[in-house]
Design a protein around this motif. Sequence first.
Motif, short mmCIF file in Angstrom:
data_model
loop_
_atom_site.label_atom_id
_atom_site.label_comp_id
_atom_site.label_asym_id
_atom_site.label_seq_id
_atom_site.Cartn_x
_atom_site.Cartn_y
_atom_site.Cartn_z
N PHE A 6 0.82 -1.20 0.00
CA PHE A 6 0.00 0.00 0.00
C PHE A 6 0.87 1.27 0.00
O PHE A 6 0.69 2.16 -0.81
N SER A 13 2.31 6.96 -6.57
CA SER A 13 1.31 7.83 -7.20
C SER A 13 1.46 9.28 -6.75
O SER A 13 1.28 10.20 -7.53
N GLU B 5 -9.32 -1.63 -3.85
CA GLU B 5 -8.22 -1.19 -2.99
C GLU B 5 -7.81 0.24 -3.28
O GLU B 5 -7.82 0.68 -4.43
N LEU B 6 -7.42 0.91 -2.23
CA LEU B 6 -7.04 2.32 -2.37
C LEU B 6 -5.85 2.47 -3.31
O LEU B 6 -5.81 3.36 -4.16
N SER B 7 -4.90 1.54 -3.18
CA SER B 7 -3.68 1.70 -3.97
C SER B 7 -3.99 1.60 -5.47
O SER B 7 -3.33 2.22 -6.29
N LEU B 10 -5.04 4.92 -6.43
CA LEU B 10 -3.91 5.85 -6.35
C LEU B 10 -2.98 5.68 -7.54
O LEU B 10 -2.44 6.63 -8.07
#
Lengths: 434, 286
Positions: A6, A13, B5-7, B10
Amino acid sequence: MKDLKFSKGLMASVLLSAGALAACSSGDDGSTAESGGEQVTVDIFQFKVEFKDQFEDVVAQYEEENPDVNIEITTVGGGEDYGAALRSRFASGNEPAIFNIGGPQDVADWKDNLTDLSDTGAADAALEGTLDGVTVESEVLGLPYNQEGYGFIYNTRLFEEAGIDAASITDYASLEEAVKTLDSKKDELGLESVFALPGKETWVTGLHLSNTFLAPEFDNNVLTAYDADSVDFEYGEGFKKILDLQNEYSKQPTVSLDYSQQVEELFSLERVAIIQQGNWAYGSIAGIDQELADSGVGMMPIPVEGLEESGLPVGVPMYWGVNSNQDEEVVTASKDFLDWLYTSDAGKTAVLEDFKFIPAYEGYDTSKITDPMSKTIYDASEAGDTIGWVFMGYPTGWGQDELGANIQKYLSDEASWDEVVDSAKSAWEADRGE
Amino acid sequence: MRTRELSYWLFLAPVLLALGLVVVVPMVLGLFYSFTAWNGIQTGEFVGFQNYINLFTDERFLDSLWFTTKFSVVSVILINFIGLSLALIVTSKIKTSSLLRTTFFMPNLIGGLILGFIWQFIFLKVFASVGEAVGMESLQAWLSTTETGFWGLVILMSWQMAGYIMVIYIAYLEGLPNELIEAAEIDGASTIQRFRYIIFPLVAPAFTVSMFLTLSNTFKLYDQNLSLTAGGPYNSTEMVAMEIFKTAFVQNAFAYAQAKAIIFFLIVAVIALVQVYINKRREVEM
C-alpha cells in the motif's frame, strides 16, 4: 505485507502526481520574482513578425531611459493565429497590457477590455481619418501602428521600354491600352505575361480589389461599411472589368497562383510587368532584387470605371489597444510607452528608419522614407489623393471566405459574375440581418 | 474485490488526472459552450440547440463533410492496399528488405505541414515541367481544380501513411506460423491461393488496427490539407477539421464551431467503433 504494498503504491502515485503538477506550475515562477521591487511590468502582445527584432531593440532603448519600466514582448504572427492566441491569453487570466486590434469588429469584440486613449499625445498627433475605425462615442480605443497602401505596382524599366507613360494611365481605357501594348511586346521585353493575378490569395481579390470598388459606395468610411445592412456593388461592372483584364493577361492558372509566385518569382525576376500589391511587397522584392525595389518600381491607383478620380487605397492595418483591466500604473506606463514610440524624437527615428513604417502621425521628416512605393503612398495621403480601407468593416470572413472564394469560382469558370455578386450580397445581408 | 483497494485508485490517479484535465474537462466545457452564443471572449446567452439546428442546413459544413468522407474512403482503401503490398514485398526473401523498410517508413517521420509544402512544389512545379516536356495537358495546373486538389491530397496522404501501415502488417505477417503456410504448400496451394486462404484471414486483426488508424487519421486531417491546398480553390477541398477551425477563428463563431466539432466527434466515433466491431467479428482465432 499488505501495508508495504500500500505504502509503495501511495508513494509512487504521489510522486507521479507531484511531478505532473510541478511541471504545470513552473512556468510562472521566474518572471514574477525578478520583476519585483517598484518596477512596472508592461506585457505587450503583438502580431507584426516582420519588425520583431527592430521593435525589441527600440523597447530595450526605452527600458534604458526608464529603468522603472519593464516591458515584456510576445510576438505571435499572422492574422488568424493572432486572434486565437490573444483569446487564449485572455482566457488563461494572464492578460497582456498592450495588444493589437484590427478594425471595428475587433473594437466591438474587445470593447470591455479597452482603455480610452484620447488623452495621449499620440492620439492628438494621429493623421486625420486614421482613428475613425477605433473611435466609439469620442473615445479613442486604439492608436494606429502605421499606414499601408496598395495599387498596381509596375516595373518602370519595362514601361519605359514599351513606351508607356504611367502618368497617362488614369482610367480603365488607358490601362487596357497599356496592357495591350505590353502584351504585344512580350517577347522583346522578356515577359511571361503582363499581370500576375494571385487568385489563391483571397485577401488580394476579396479584400483589396473589392475595397477599391466598394469604398465609394460607403463614402470611403470604414464605419459606414461596418454599419451597412447591405451592399450594392454600385461599381460592380468596373470591378469585373479589372478582374477580367488581370485574369486574361496573367500567367495561368490564376486560381492557384500565390503571393510568393506573384511577387518573388514573377515580378521580382521581371517576368511580369504589373501586379496588384501594396507597399509591404517592398521587403519581398528587395530580398530578390534590391535595386529593383529601390529604384525600379512605381505604384499607381486601380482605376474605377464610373468614377472621375481614383486614389490609392490607404489605411491603418492594425491598432495598439491598452487593456483596461490592468492596474492604474500599468495603464499609465503603457500609454507613456506608446506616446514615446510615436511622438518622441528617438521613437520617430525608429518608426521611420528601423521599422520602415509609413507614419500615421504628423511631425515626421518624411524625406527619410526610402522605398518608392511608401513615398508614393505618403505623398498621396498628404495630398488627400486616397480612398479608405472599408474592407475592415466587412462582415467577419465575408471578404475572404465569401467573396474571395467565389471569385476563385468565377476564375475557374464555375460561376458567373452575377452569381458571385448575388451570393456576396445575400451573405452580407444575412450576416447583418441577425 | 481487489480493484476497490485504495492503492489501485492511487496508481490510476495520475493518469485519470491527466486524462480529466486535457480530455474530459475541455470536452464538457465544449459541450456547454456549444449551447451558448460564445464568441471566444464572452460566453453570451444560452441558445439551446440553435447551433445544432443551423449546422444541418449549413451547405459549407455539409460539403466539407462529404468531401472528407470521399477522401477517407479512397484514402483508406489505397493506404491499406499499398501498405499491405509494401509489407508483402519487404517480408519476402529479397536482399535489401531492411533498407526498403526504412525507406518506406521515412515519409512518416516528416511533419504533415512540411510534407504539404514539398508536395505542393511537386504538383505545381515538377508536374507542370514534366507535363510541358512530354506534352501532357493533364499534368498541368494541378491543385487549381477540385479534382486535382482531391487527388493531390489522396496521393500525399497515401504516400505518407502507407509506410506506417506497412509496419503494422509486417508485425502480423512475421508472426504467422510457418507450419501453416508450409502445410498449404505441401497440399499444393499456389502463391495466390496461399495468400487468399491462409495469409489474408490470419492478418485480419491487422486490418482492424490499420483501418481504425487510417480512418480516424484521414477524417481528422488538418495540417496536410492546410499546407497543400488550404481549402482552395473556392473552399472546395476544405475538410471538416479545417472548416471548423475557420468557423471559429476566421468567422469568430466559436459556439457554432464548437457545435460542429461535437457533431464531428460523434460521427468519427460512431464510424470508428462500428468499423472495429465489424472487423473484430471477421477475425480468425488461431
